[in-house]
Scaffold this motif. Structure first.
Motif, PDB file in Angstrom:
ATOM      1  N   ALA A 113       7.118   8.328   5.523  1.00  9.29           N
ATOM      2  CA  ALA A 113       5.820   8.645   6.125  1.00  9.29           C
ATOM      3  C   ALA A 113       5.734  10.129   6.460  1.00  9.29           C
ATOM      4  CB  ALA A 113       5.606   7.798   7.372  1.00  9.29           C
ATOM      5  N   GLN A 114       6.824  10.692   6.965  1.00 13.04           N
ATOM      6  CA  GLN A 114       6.846  12.128   7.278  1.00 13.04           C
ATOM      7  C   GLN A 114       6.660  12.960   6.012  1.00 13.04           C
ATOM      8  OE1 GLN A 114      10.675  11.959   9.313  1.00 13.04           O
ATOM      9  NE2 GLN A 114       9.720  12.696  11.197  1.00 13.04           N
ATOM     10  N   ALA A 115       7.315  12.558   4.935  1.00 16.65           N
ATOM     11  CA  ALA A 115       7.210  13.303   3.682  1.00 16.65           C
ATOM     12  C   ALA A 115       5.801  13.215   3.103  1.00 16.65           C
ATOM     13  CB  ALA A 115       8.225  12.767   2.675  1.00 16.65           C
ATOM     14  N   ALA A 116       5.108  12.108   3.396  1.00 19.96           N
ATOM     15  CA  ALA A 116       3.754  11.915   2.872  1.00 19.96           C
ATOM     16  C   ALA A 116       2.711  12.706   3.647  1.00 19.96           C
ATOM     17  CB  ALA A 116       3.400  10.430   2.907  1.00 19.96           C
ATOM     18  N   MET A 117       3.080  13.245   4.809  1.00 22.13           N
ATOM     19  CA  MET A 117       2.127  13.946   5.663  1.00 22.13           C
ATOM     20  C   MET A 117       2.779  15.206   6.232  1.00 22.13           C
ATOM     21  SD  MET A 117      -0.200  12.145   8.643  1.00 22.13           S
ATOM     22  CE  MET A 117       1.193  12.061   9.782  1.00 22.13           C
ATOM     23  N   PRO A 118       3.137  16.151   5.365  1.00 22.20           N
ATOM     24  CA  PRO A 118       3.926  17.309   5.805  1.00 22.20           C
ATOM     25  C   PRO A 118       3.197  18.253   6.747  1.00 22.20           C
ATOM     26  CG  PRO A 118       3.185  17.589   3.541  1.00 22.20           C
ATOM     27  CD  PRO A 118       2.852  16.183   3.918  1.00 22.20           C
ATOM     28  N   ASN A 119       1.872  18.212   6.771  1.00 26.85           N
ATOM     29  CA  ASN A 119       1.118  19.160   7.596  1.00 26.85           C
ATOM     30  C   ASN A 119       0.747  18.614   8.973  1.00 26.85           C
ATOM     31  OD1 ASN A 119       1.057  21.113   5.488  1.00 26.85           O
ATOM     32  ND2 ASN A 119      -0.578  19.947   4.503  1.00 26.85           N
ATOM     33  N   THR A 120       1.000  17.329   9.184  1.00 24.67           N
ATOM     34  CA  THR A 120       0.691  16.705  10.470  1.00 24.67           C
ATOM     35  C   THR A 120       1.926  15.941  10.928  1.00 24.67           C
ATOM     36  OG1 THR A 120      -1.650  16.470   9.903  1.00 24.67           O
ATOM     37  CG2 THR A 120      -0.818  15.089  11.693  1.00 24.67           C
ATOM     38  N   PRO A 121       2.522  16.305  12.049  1.00 27.57           N
ATOM     39  CA  PRO A 121       3.752  15.628  12.471  1.00 27.57           C
ATOM     40  C   PRO A 121       3.504  14.201  12.941  1.00 27.57           C
ATOM     41  CG  PRO A 121       2.994  17.131  14.171  1.00 27.57           C
ATOM     42  CD  PRO A 121       2.117  17.374  12.980  1.00 27.57           C
ATOM     43  N   ILE A 122       4.467  13.353  12.684  1.00 23.55           N
ATOM     44  CA  ILE A 122       4.484  12.020  13.283  1.00 23.55           C
ATOM     45  C   ILE A 122       5.201  12.163  14.617  1.00 23.55           C
ATOM     46  CG2 ILE A 122       5.398   9.672  13.090  1.00 23.55           C
ATOM     47  CD1 ILE A 122       5.013   9.945  10.051  1.00 23.55           C
ATOM     48  N   VAL A 123       4.494  11.895  15.698  1.00 18.11           N
ATOM     49  CA  VAL A 123       5.019  12.237  17.018  1.00 18.11           C
ATOM     50  C   VAL A 123       5.753  11.089  17.695  1.00 18.11           C
ATOM     51  CG1 VAL A 123       3.209  13.956  17.336  1.00 18.11           C
ATOM     52  CG2 VAL A 123       2.874  11.644  18.254  1.00 18.11           C
ATOM     53  N   SER A 124       5.591   9.857  17.175  1.00 19.26           N
ATOM     54  CA  SER A 124       6.206   8.718  17.857  1.00 19.26           C
ATOM     55  C   SER A 124       6.452   7.566  16.893  1.00 19.26           C
ATOM     56  CB  SER A 124       5.312   8.227  19.005  1.00 19.26           C
ATOM     57  OG  SER A 124       4.059   7.781  18.508  1.00 19.26           O
ATOM     58  N   ASN A 125       7.405   6.721  17.281  1.00 19.67           N
ATOM     59  CA  ASN A 125       7.687   5.475  16.575  1.00 19.67           C
ATOM     60  C   ASN A 125       7.850   4.401  17.645  1.00 19.67           C
ATOM     61  OD1 ASN A 125       8.328   3.522  14.687  1.00 19.67           O
ATOM     62  ND2 ASN A 125      10.307   4.394  14.119  1.00 19.67           N
ATOM     63  N   GLN A 126       6.954   3.441  17.658  1.00 25.05           N
ATOM     64  CA  GLN A 126       6.985   2.379  18.659  1.00 25.05           C
ATOM     65  C   GLN A 126       7.798   1.212  18.121  1.00 25.05           C
ATOM     66  OE1 GLN A 126       3.840  -0.591  20.880  1.00 25.05           O
ATOM     67  NE2 GLN A 126       3.155   1.495  20.418  1.00 25.05           N
ATOM     68  N   VAL A 127       8.900   0.908  18.795  1.00 20.41           N
ATOM     69  CA  VAL A 127       9.833  -0.098  18.282  1.00 20.41           C
ATOM     70  C   VAL A 127      10.382  -0.953  19.427  1.00 20.41           C
ATOM     71  CG1 VAL A 127      10.555   1.211  16.239  1.00 20.41           C
ATOM     72  CG2 VAL A 127      11.718   1.584  18.431  1.00 20.41           C
ATOM     73  N   LEU A 128      10.961  -2.081  19.059  1.00 24.11           N
ATOM     74  CA  LEU A 128      11.619  -2.964  20.023  1.00 24.11           C
ATOM     75  C   LEU A 128      12.895  -2.300  20.532  1.00 24.11           C
ATOM     76  CD1 LEU A 128      11.918  -5.812  21.340  1.00 24.11           C
ATOM     77  CD2 LEU A 128      13.195  -6.478  19.289  1.00 24.11           C
ATOM     78  N   TYR A 129      12.996  -2.185  21.862  1.00 21.43           N
ATOM     79  CA  TYR A 129      14.200  -1.600  22.438  1.00 21.43           C
ATOM     80  C   TYR A 129      14.334  -2.035  23.886  1.00 21.43           C
ATOM     81  CZ  TYR A 129      17.781   1.935  23.542  1.00 21.43           C
ATOM     82  OH  TYR A 129      18.937   2.582  23.918  1.00 21.43           O
TER      83      TYR A 129
ATOM     84  N   VAL B 228       0.853  -1.188   0.000  1.00 20.63           N
ATOM     85  CA  VAL B 228       0.000   0.000   0.000  1.00 20.63           C
ATOM     86  C   VAL B 228       0.891   1.240   0.000  1.00 20.63           C
ATOM     87  CG1 VAL B 228      -1.810   1.271   1.200  1.00 20.63           C
ATOM     88  CG2 VAL B 228      -1.763  -1.230   1.317  1.00 20.63           C
ATOM     89  N   PRO B 229       0.683   2.163  -0.918  1.00 22.77           N
ATOM     90  CA  PRO B 229       1.498   3.385  -0.918  1.00 22.77           C
ATOM     91  C   PRO B 229       1.382   4.118   0.410  1.00 22.77           C
ATOM     92  CG  PRO B 229       0.218   3.201  -2.946  1.00 22.77           C
ATOM     93  CD  PRO B 229      -0.291   2.145  -2.023  1.00 22.77           C
ATOM     94  N   ILE B 230       2.502   4.524   0.958  1.00 25.92           N
ATOM     95  CA  ILE B 230       2.489   5.197   2.253  1.00 25.92           C
ATOM     96  C   ILE B 230       1.674   6.488   2.195  1.00 25.92           C
ATOM     97  CG2 ILE B 230       4.608   6.512   1.853  1.00 25.92           C
ATOM     98  CD1 ILE B 230       3.472   4.839   5.167  1.00 25.92           C
ATOM     99  N   LYS B 231       1.629   7.134   1.030  1.00 27.58           N
ATOM    100  CA  LYS B 231       0.841   8.362   0.897  1.00 27.58           C
ATOM    101  C   LYS B 231      -0.638   8.106   1.149  1.00 27.58           C
ATOM    102  CE  LYS B 231       3.757  11.064  -2.256  1.00 27.58           C
ATOM    103  NZ  LYS B 231       3.823  11.754  -3.565  1.00 27.58           N
ATOM    104  N   GLU B 232      -1.125   6.958   0.689  1.00 29.11           N
ATOM    105  CA  GLU B 232      -2.541   6.628   0.885  1.00 29.11           C
ATOM    106  C   GLU B 232      -2.838   6.407   2.365  1.00 29.11           C
ATOM    107  OE1 GLU B 232      -5.855   3.237  -0.414  1.00 29.11           O
ATOM    108  OE2 GLU B 232      -3.923   3.355  -1.475  1.00 29.11           O
TER     109      GLU B 232
END
Length: 268
Positions: free
Chosen positions: A142-158, A108-112
């Motif tokens: 993902a950030q480039a696909a949504m320039p007007n709304t920030p991505i505030v978090s990335n949930q990852v294994l750590y 699925v295109p990330i822009k969609e």
């Protein structure tokens, strides 16, 4: 409970939240966590427990920062919208504080996908957008696909045993003010194991640090995670006692020399 800013939103969230992957504890551990200041609860469409989370926060919604995720198999525009609406019904809430893409899809295109996420913010069903299991490149796309709304978090294994994000993802997120939500921060419980399971030099070092500080293994391992700028941890616990223990990992800080000692011990 110590608080950290979520991305660059100005919203403060607890550095220890409540994860719910494979959660079977019912409502009480979650309610106890909320009472102790761990008011961020992370659920997911895929976990099939949003109804339990909804019951746990009933009457407490105004005190809770509620996060959930759309499955990586439901990332078409209409699927994202439908999944969010279904999550809202199961959680029995009017809006989701943080809605996350559970994992990226090459089909699925990330822009969609991000257009759908942004539409949920615009419509007031979602306050903030996050992602999960995204590499640095995927996060940038993902950030480039949504320039007007920030991505505030990335949930990852750590965790102490799994530190791959330190190579580039963690520095990138710190530089760009994207909060890291560390899942499985206790390495499926092995970092909080009973004494007869504490094999290996690294675990012996963890045990020594815990004894020096008068803390439990789990508390030291979680505090190590949150000693990193921009990192919060979301351990899962099915019991009230373990939830109380996990919450006790906040409100103090590992001395820098002990952080360095643990870094060296678990560098392999």
């Amino acid at each position: 409970m110590e608080l950290k800013e979520l991305g660059s939103t100005g919203v403060m969230v607890p550095e220890i939240g409540l994860g719910t992957w494979k959660y079977t504890g019912g409502t009480e551990p979650l309610r106890q966590g909320i009472a102790l200041g761990a008011f961020l609860i992370d659920a997911a469409e895929m976990y099939r427990n949003e109804d339990v989370v909804g019951r746990a926060i009933k009457g407490r919604r105004e005190r809770v920062f509620l996060a959930t995720k759309v499955s990586g198999s439901h990332l078409r525009y209409d699927e994202v919208r439908r999944a969010a609406e279904q999550s809202l019904r199961r959680l029995d809430v009017a809006f989701i504080d943080l809605y996350q893409v559970h994992w990226p899809s090459s089909n699925v295109p990330i822009k969609e996908t991000m257009a759908a996420m942004e539409s949920l913010v615009t419509s007031g069903l979602v306050k903030y957008v996050g992602v999960s299991n995204f590499s640095t490149r995927e996060l940038q796309e993902a950030q480039a696909a949504m320039p007007n709304t920030p991505i505030v978090s990335n949930q990852v294994l750590y965790n102490l045993k799994c530190r791959g994000i330190e190579r580039d993802l963690l520095p990138y997120c710190q530089e760009n003010r994207v909060t890291i939500m560390a899942y499985t921060p206790l390495a499926d419980g092995s970092l909080a194991a009973a004494p007869h399971f504490r094999r290996g030099e690294a675990m012996q070092v963890l045990n020594q640090v815990a004894e020096q500080l008068g803390k439990t293994l789990a508390q030291v391992a979680l505090n190590w995670c949150t000693s990193r700028p921009g990192v919060i941890a979301i351990p899962k616990s099915n019991s009230v006692a373990r939830t109380v223990e996990n919450c006790g990992s906040s409100g103090w800080r590992l001395p820098p020399d002990q952080v360095a000692t643990l870094d060296r011990a678990f560098s392999g």
